[in-house]
Every structure is written in structure tokens, then in C-alpha cells.
Design an enzyme around this catalytic site. Structure first.
Site, PDB file in Angstrom:
ATOM      1  N   ARG A  51     -66.403  80.281   8.878  1.00 11.75           N
ATOM      2  CA  ARG A  51     -67.211  78.135   8.371  1.00 11.75           C
ATOM      3  C   ARG A  51     -66.611  77.794   7.851  1.00 11.75           C
ATOM      4  O   ARG A  51     -66.232  76.733   7.609  1.00 11.75           O
ATOM      5  CB  ARG A  51     -69.153  77.584   8.039  1.00 11.75           C
ATOM      6  CG  ARG A  51     -69.302  77.564   9.812  1.00 11.75           C
ATOM      7  CD  ARG A  51     -70.550  78.359   9.363  1.00 11.75           C
ATOM      8  NE  ARG A  51     -70.723  80.195   8.895  1.00 11.75           N
ATOM      9  CZ  ARG A  51     -70.560  80.508  10.640  1.00 11.75           C
ATOM     10  NH1 ARG A  51     -70.758  80.349  11.420  1.00 11.75           N
ATOM     11  NH2 ARG A  51     -70.553  81.791  10.252  1.00 11.75           N
ATOM     12  N   ARG A 101     -61.705  81.770  -1.619  1.00 12.28           N
ATOM     13  CA  ARG A 101     -62.680  82.411  -1.877  1.00 12.28           C
ATOM     14  C   ARG A 101     -62.177  84.154  -1.721  1.00 12.28           C
ATOM     15  O   ARG A 101     -61.279  84.378  -1.428  1.00 12.28           O
ATOM     16  CB  ARG A 101     -62.906  83.126   0.159  1.00 12.28           C
ATOM     17  CG  ARG A 101     -64.061  83.868  -0.290  1.00 12.28           C
ATOM     18  CD  ARG A 101     -65.031  83.763   1.564  1.00 12.28           C
ATOM     19  NE  ARG A 101     -65.917  82.792   1.565  1.00 12.28           N
ATOM     20  CZ  ARG A 101     -67.011  82.767   2.887  1.00 12.28           C
ATOM     21  NH1 ARG A 101     -66.889  83.709   3.501  1.00 12.28           N
ATOM     22  NH2 ARG A 101     -67.796  81.628   3.084  1.00 12.28           N
ATOM     23  N   HIS A 129     -71.197  79.803  -4.163  1.00 11.35           N
ATOM     24  CA  HIS A 129     -70.751  78.951  -3.254  1.00 11.35           C
ATOM     25  C   HIS A 129     -70.976  77.169  -3.311  1.00 11.35           C
ATOM     26  O   HIS A 129     -71.664  76.536  -2.365  1.00 11.35           O
ATOM     27  CB  HIS A 129     -71.092  78.947  -1.577  1.00 11.35           C
ATOM     28  CG  HIS A 129     -70.235  79.345  -0.232  1.00 11.35           C
ATOM     29  ND1 HIS A 129     -69.419  78.331  -0.518  1.00 11.35           N
ATOM     30  CD2 HIS A 129     -70.901  79.945   0.784  1.00 11.35           C
ATOM     31  CE1 HIS A 129     -69.008  78.261   1.205  1.00 11.35           C
ATOM     32  NE2 HIS A 129     -69.382  79.449   1.727  1.00 11.35           N
TER      33      HIS A 129
HETATM   34  N1   CP Z   1     -71.702  79.815   5.509  1.00 12.46           N
HETATM   35  C1   CP Z   1     -70.197  80.542   5.374  1.00 12.46           C
HETATM   36  O1   CP Z   1     -69.773  80.666   3.994  1.00 12.46           O
HETATM   37  O2   CP Z   1     -69.834  80.681   6.559  1.00 12.46           O
HETATM   38  P1   CP Z   1     -68.304  82.042   6.239  1.00 12.46           P
HETATM   39  O3   CP Z   1     -68.744  82.934   6.008  1.00 12.46           O
HETATM   40  O4   CP Z   1     -68.216  82.172   8.014  1.00 12.46           O
HETATM   41  O5   CP Z   1     -67.106  80.839   6.018  1.00 12.46           O
END
Ligand code: CP
Length: 308
Positions: A51, A101, A129
Site C-alpha cells: 500500500r 521505509r 508511520h
Molecule cells: N499499511 C501499510 O503500511 O501497508 P504496507 O506495508 O503494504 O505498505
């Protein structure tokens, strides 16, 4: 600070403005289609993501910009020992804004201090986050119409779930928000969240093991995955991973306008037949992530699109 590392960097009026822009983008996407023409976003993902990375990339494309980057540390020169500081110094020559990230808490902060272009924390270890929190706030605004006078249940891995820590911090600034923190004993919220955010600000909260008892009073139920990648011991993960599974029968005692959220990915925390319940908001939540990230990119690049 150059970028967004912690949700608490944003004042509530700045969050309101981002949400207003995101809602305008949803209603008038064409108005924004060339807003970032000629600009480049670098997505530096040292940890897996679906996402966050793809919604950032879709966001930049839908703003008319371009995207470059990597999706795993192994395909970057960090695998040869390059530091985060050197990586962002160099990427700053190629891109106008960076989304990063990283498994190490604080790595995006180090990057932001070194970078010549804005750095967005797209998740650092079990810490923060902030763009997930912006996604969650846009979802709450669209579903509930307010951030105050809400009873918010957070359920699952409250220790390692970085989205939970950022969301508690963000919602703690609003009037009459009560948190019901539902987790196994081993996965309660970290002391710094309990002491520095909740107790210090006199926020109403309870800690419980019992999801079903808590259900009737909740306006929002925020389910989370047990974070396997943060466990040192696989046996502990296996013992705890199915501590809470939301099913249709468990929703019987819930309010008719409950909003069930989950940052996703889900593993087994929400049974798939809950997806058909009108109170399930988690896929809308994932969709909202693209729009709020579009608004954030515009803000950090200093791009204004017509008065809204
Ligand atoms: N919600 C979220 O951070 O999903 P991903 O790890 O797929 O980016």
C-alpha cells in the site's frame, strides 16, 4: 525538519488543510493532474510494502510527476554497506522528494537531517508511520465527520504496531477522545506512549484483554496484525498471532455506525465475511491513502493548486 518524520510535526490546522486538499482531489482529480509535472519522487523502501509504496507512486503519477526508486534493500547499494545518509545525499541529486521505509527506528530522521530534498517517513521499524496516520485521519473524517468525542478501540499488536503509536499521538490532541487498548499482556502499548502521550496529557484510556466486552461502546475499532517481523522468537509469534479474530457474530453487539479500520495487510485478524458488512472501512482506508499522499506531496513541494 525537511519533510515529515513524525505526525506530531503537523499542527491540527495543517492536518485539516491536508484533509481538505485530499477531499478536493477526490472530487476534482483533473484539477491536480499536472500539478507535479516535471517533478520526481524517489521511493526508497528497505522493507516490504504494498500500500504505502504503490500509493505513493500512484499519487505522484496522478499529479503528473515521475517516480524512481527501489523496493528492497537487496537491490540498493545499502547491501554493499552504504549508509542511509550517503544514500539520501545522492538520491537528492536525482529526485525532488523522497519517501523512505526502513526497518531501523530513526533512519528516516537521519535521512531528513542530511537530505537536500524533503524526506517522508514511510514507516520506521516499530516506531512511526505518519502517512498511515494521515490516511487513518482522512478515513475517520470521511466516515465519522469528526475527530472529537470518539471512543476508539485499538486491538492486537499494540507494542510493535507503529500505526497505532502514531494514531494515538494524533488523536490525543482532540477533545473527549477515549482509547480502549485491547491486546495480549505481551503486546501492550510501549511505556513511552502510555506515559508521554496518554498519561502526560490526561487522556482517557483503559487497557483490556477482552474485545467482545469492549465492543458496544466503540465508535471506531482499529484492528492490527501481530507483527511477525518484529518478534525475536517464532514460538511467541505463533502463540500470539491469533489472539483476536474479528468475526461477523462478534460485531452483533457493536454500534450500527461503528467504523472498522485496519492499516492492512491483514493476516487472520478480520474474517473475510466481515468485508461485506457496511461497517468495514479498511479497503476504503487503503484507497484514501493515495489521496492524502497526493496532498502531502503537494504541501512538501510547496505547490498550490487553485483556491479550494
Ligand atoms: N499499511 C501499510 O503500511 O501497508 P504496507 O506495508 O503494504 O505498505
Amino acid at each position: 525538519m525537511n519533510g515529515l518524520i513524525d505526525i506530531m510535526q503537523l499542527r491540527t490546522d495543517e492536518i485539516d488543510a491536508l484533509i481538505k486538499t485530499a477531499n478536493d482531489i477526490i472530487g476534482n482529480p483533473q484539477k491536480y493532474a499536472q500539478a507535479c509535472a516535471g517533478k520526481k519522487l524517489a521511493t526508497l523502501f528497505f522493507e516490504p510494502s504494498t500500500r504505502t509504496r504503490l500509493s505513493f507512486e500512484a499519487a505522484m503519477y496522478e499529479l503528473g510527476g515521475h517516480v524512481l526508486g527501489f523496493s528492497e534493500a537487496a537491490s540498493s547499494s545499502s547491501s554493499k554497506g552504504e549508509s542511509v545518509a550517503d544514500t539520501v545525499t545522492v538520491v537528492g541529486y536525482y529526485a525532488d522528494i523522497i519517501a523512505m521505509r526502513h526497518p531501523k527506528e530513526g533512519a528516516p530522521l537521519v535521512a531528513a537531517m542530511k537530505s537536500s530534498v524533503p524526506v517522508i517517513n514511510a514507516g520506521d521499524g516499530g516506531h512511526n508511520h505518519p502517512t498511515q496516520t494521515l490516511t487513518d485521519l482522512l478515513t475517520i473524517q470521511r466516515e465519522k465527520g469528526r475527530f472529537d468525542h470518539l471512543t476508539v478501540g485499538l486491538c492486537g499488536d499494540l507494542k510493535f504496531g507503529r500505526t497505532v503509536h502514531s494514531l494515538i499521538s494524533a488523536l490525543s490532541r482532540y477533545e473527549k477522545v477515549k482509547f480502549v487498548l485491547i491486546s495480549p499482556e505481551e503486546l501492550v502499548i510501549p511505556d513511552y506512549v502510555r506515559q508521554e502521550v496518554l498519561q502526560k496529557n490526561n487522556i482517557d484510556f483503559v487497557e483490556t484483554r477482552d474485545l467482545e466486552a469492549a465492543m458496544p461502546e466503540l465508535d471506531i475499532l482499529y484492528m492490527t496484525r501481530v507483527q511477525r517481523e518484529r518478534f525475536f522468537n517464532e514460538a511467541d509469534y505463533i502463540r500470539l498471532k491469533d489472539s483476536y479474530v474479528l468475526t461477523v457474530p462478534k460485531l452483533q453487539s457493536a454500534k450500527s455506525d461503528l467504523c472498522v479500520m485496519h492499516p492492512l495487510p491483514r493476516v487472520n485478524e478480520i474474517a473475510v465475511d466481515v468485508d461485506d458488512d457496511p461497517r468495514a472501512c479498511y479497503f476504503k482506508q487503503a484507497q484514501n491513502g493515495k489521496y492524502i499522499r497526493m496532498a502531502l506531496i503537494l504541501k512538501l513541494l510547496g505547490i498550490e493548486v487553485d483556491a479550494q
